[in-house]
Design a protein around this motif. Structure first.
Motif, PDB file in Angstrom:
ATOM      1  N   TYR A  92       0.825  -1.208   0.000  1.00  0.00           N
ATOM      2  CA  TYR A  92       0.000   0.000   0.000  1.00  0.00           C
ATOM      3  C   TYR A  92       0.862   1.263   0.000  1.00  0.00           C
ATOM      4  N   GLU A  93       1.852   1.294   0.877  1.00  0.00           N
ATOM      5  CA  GLU A  93       2.680   2.495   1.030  1.00  0.00           C
ATOM      6  C   GLU A  93       3.524   2.778  -0.215  1.00  0.00           C
ATOM      7  N   LEU A  94       3.922   1.748  -0.940  1.00  0.00           N
ATOM      8  CA  LEU A  94       4.679   1.961  -2.172  1.00  0.00           C
ATOM      9  C   LEU A  94       3.843   2.727  -3.190  1.00  0.00           C
ATOM     10  N   GLN A  95       2.584   2.360  -3.334  1.00  0.00           N
ATOM     11  CA  GLN A  95       1.703   3.083  -4.249  1.00  0.00           C
ATOM     12  C   GLN A  95       1.573   4.552  -3.842  1.00  0.00           C
ATOM     13  N   MET A  96       1.401   4.781  -2.553  1.00  0.00           N
ATOM     14  CA  MET A  96       1.301   6.162  -2.047  1.00  0.00           C
ATOM     15  C   MET A  96       2.592   6.926  -2.311  1.00  0.00           C
ATOM     16  N   ALA A  97       3.727   6.284  -2.076  1.00  0.00           N
ATOM     17  CA  ALA A  97       5.025   6.929  -2.286  1.00  0.00           C
ATOM     18  C   ALA A  97       5.211   7.308  -3.749  1.00  0.00           C
ATOM     19  N   GLN A  98       4.820   6.424  -4.632  1.00  0.00           N
ATOM     20  CA  GLN A  98       4.953   6.719  -6.058  1.00  0.00           C
ATOM     21  C   GLN A  98       4.043   7.867  -6.474  1.00  0.00           C
ATOM     22  N   MET A  99       2.842   7.931  -5.918  1.00  0.00           N
ATOM     23  CA  MET A  99       1.938   9.037  -6.203  1.00  0.00           C
ATOM     24  C   MET A  99       2.513  10.342  -5.658  1.00  0.00           C
ATOM     25  N   ASN A 100       3.046  10.311  -4.448  1.00  0.00           N
ATOM     26  CA  ASN A 100       3.570  11.529  -3.818  1.00  0.00           C
ATOM     27  C   ASN A 100       4.784  12.085  -4.564  1.00  0.00           C
ATOM     28  N   ILE A 101       5.632  11.219  -5.047  1.00  0.00           N
ATOM     29  CA  ILE A 101       6.785  11.726  -5.805  1.00  0.00           C
ATOM     30  C   ILE A 101       6.332  12.276  -7.152  1.00  0.00           C
ATOM     31  N   GLY A 102       5.315  11.640  -7.731  1.00  0.00           N
ATOM     32  CA  GLY A 102       4.786  12.129  -8.992  1.00  0.00           C
ATOM     33  C   GLY A 102       4.052  13.451  -8.855  1.00  0.00           C
ATOM     34  N   LEU A 103       3.316  13.622  -7.776  1.00  0.00           N
ATOM     35  CA  LEU A 103       2.551  14.851  -7.553  1.00  0.00           C
ATOM     36  C   LEU A 103       3.421  16.038  -7.182  1.00  0.00           C
ATOM     37  N   ALA A 104       4.413  15.797  -6.335  1.00  0.00           N
ATOM     38  CA  ALA A 104       5.123  16.941  -5.763  1.00  0.00           C
ATOM     39  C   ALA A 104       6.612  16.721  -5.536  1.00  0.00           C
ATOM     40  N   GLY A 105       7.153  15.590  -5.988  1.00  0.00           N
ATOM     41  CA  GLY A 105       8.571  15.350  -5.773  1.00  0.00           C
ATOM     42  C   GLY A 105       8.922  15.047  -4.325  1.00  0.00           C
ATOM     43  N   VAL A 106       7.937  14.654  -3.527  1.00  0.00           N
ATOM     44  CA  VAL A 106       8.178  14.325  -2.115  1.00  0.00           C
ATOM     45  C   VAL A 106       8.624  12.875  -2.027  1.00  0.00           C
ATOM     46  N   GLU A 107       9.807  12.662  -1.466  1.00  0.00           N
ATOM     47  CA  GLU A 107      10.366  11.321  -1.298  1.00  0.00           C
ATOM     48  C   GLU A 107       9.757  10.659  -0.064  1.00  0.00           C
ATOM     49  N   THR A 108       9.754   9.333  -0.055  1.00  0.00           N
ATOM     50  CA  THR A 108       9.283   8.574   1.099  1.00  0.00           C
ATOM     51  C   THR A 108      10.405   7.678   1.587  1.00  0.00           C
ATOM     52  N   LEU A 109      10.681   7.766   2.862  1.00  0.00           N
ATOM     53  CA  LEU A 109      11.654   6.886   3.510  1.00  0.00           C
ATOM     54  C   LEU A 109      10.872   5.854   4.315  1.00  0.00           C
TER      55      LEU A 109
END
Length: 162
Positions: free
Chosen positions: A97-114
């Motif tokens: 689940y979190e991988l999908q969210m991380a990919q959306m967040n980087i696509g939307l705003a360039g926000v990385e997920t650790l």
């Protein structure tokens, strides 16, 4: 300044959450605990109560602050000038689940997920599970800070019969 956001509903905050926040506080100059305001869900604790508990249990960290947000997480990150999200991962199911969210967040705003793997002591722990155990009178002492345990007890203890 290296600034990160650690988001969640924190209803209530658990020792697993605090483990992630504490570890993140050693990696970043500032960690913002972002408490989601989700108007489509009714929590056990109000947003204000969750913020108060989080501020109390994170007070020992000089570089952690607690804020609420609504809407897109990436918009909150932008407003806080944070380019990194911290997400605790308990199991493979969390990662999917979190991988999908991380990919959306980087696509939307360039926000990385650790992604931070949870401490094995807390791998099974969730706020929902804590609330269920507390509701039925179980001991949640090892799983939440004392102030949360007391708040759960107060909130979930039925009033005496009239």
């Amino acid at each position: 300044m290296r600034r990160a956001v650690c988001p969640g509903s924190f209803d209530p905050v658990t020792n697993g959450h605090l483990d992630i926040v504490g570890r993140a506080s050693r990696l970043f100059d500032e960690v913002i605990v972002g408490v989601l305001i989700n108007q489509s869900k009714t929590g056990l604790f109000t947003v204000e109560e969750r913020i108060a508990m989080l501020r109390e249990v994170t007070a020992s960290y000089d570089n952690v602050r607690v804020e609420s947000f609504r809407g897109l997480l990436v918009d909150f990150c932008r407003a806080q000038q944070a380019s990194v999200l911290i997400k605790g991962i308990r199991a493979v199911s969390d990662f999917d689940y979190e991988l999908q969210m991380a990919q959306m967040n980087i696509g939307l705003a360039g926000v990385e997920t650790l992604f931070m793997p949870t401490n094995p002591l807390y791998s099974f722990l969730s706020s929902s599970l804590v609330k269920d155990v507390a509701k039925w009178g179980g001991d949640v002492t090892p799983h939440v800070p004392d102030i949360v345990r007391e708040a759960l007890k107060t909130r979930l203890t039925p009033p005496p019969p009239a």
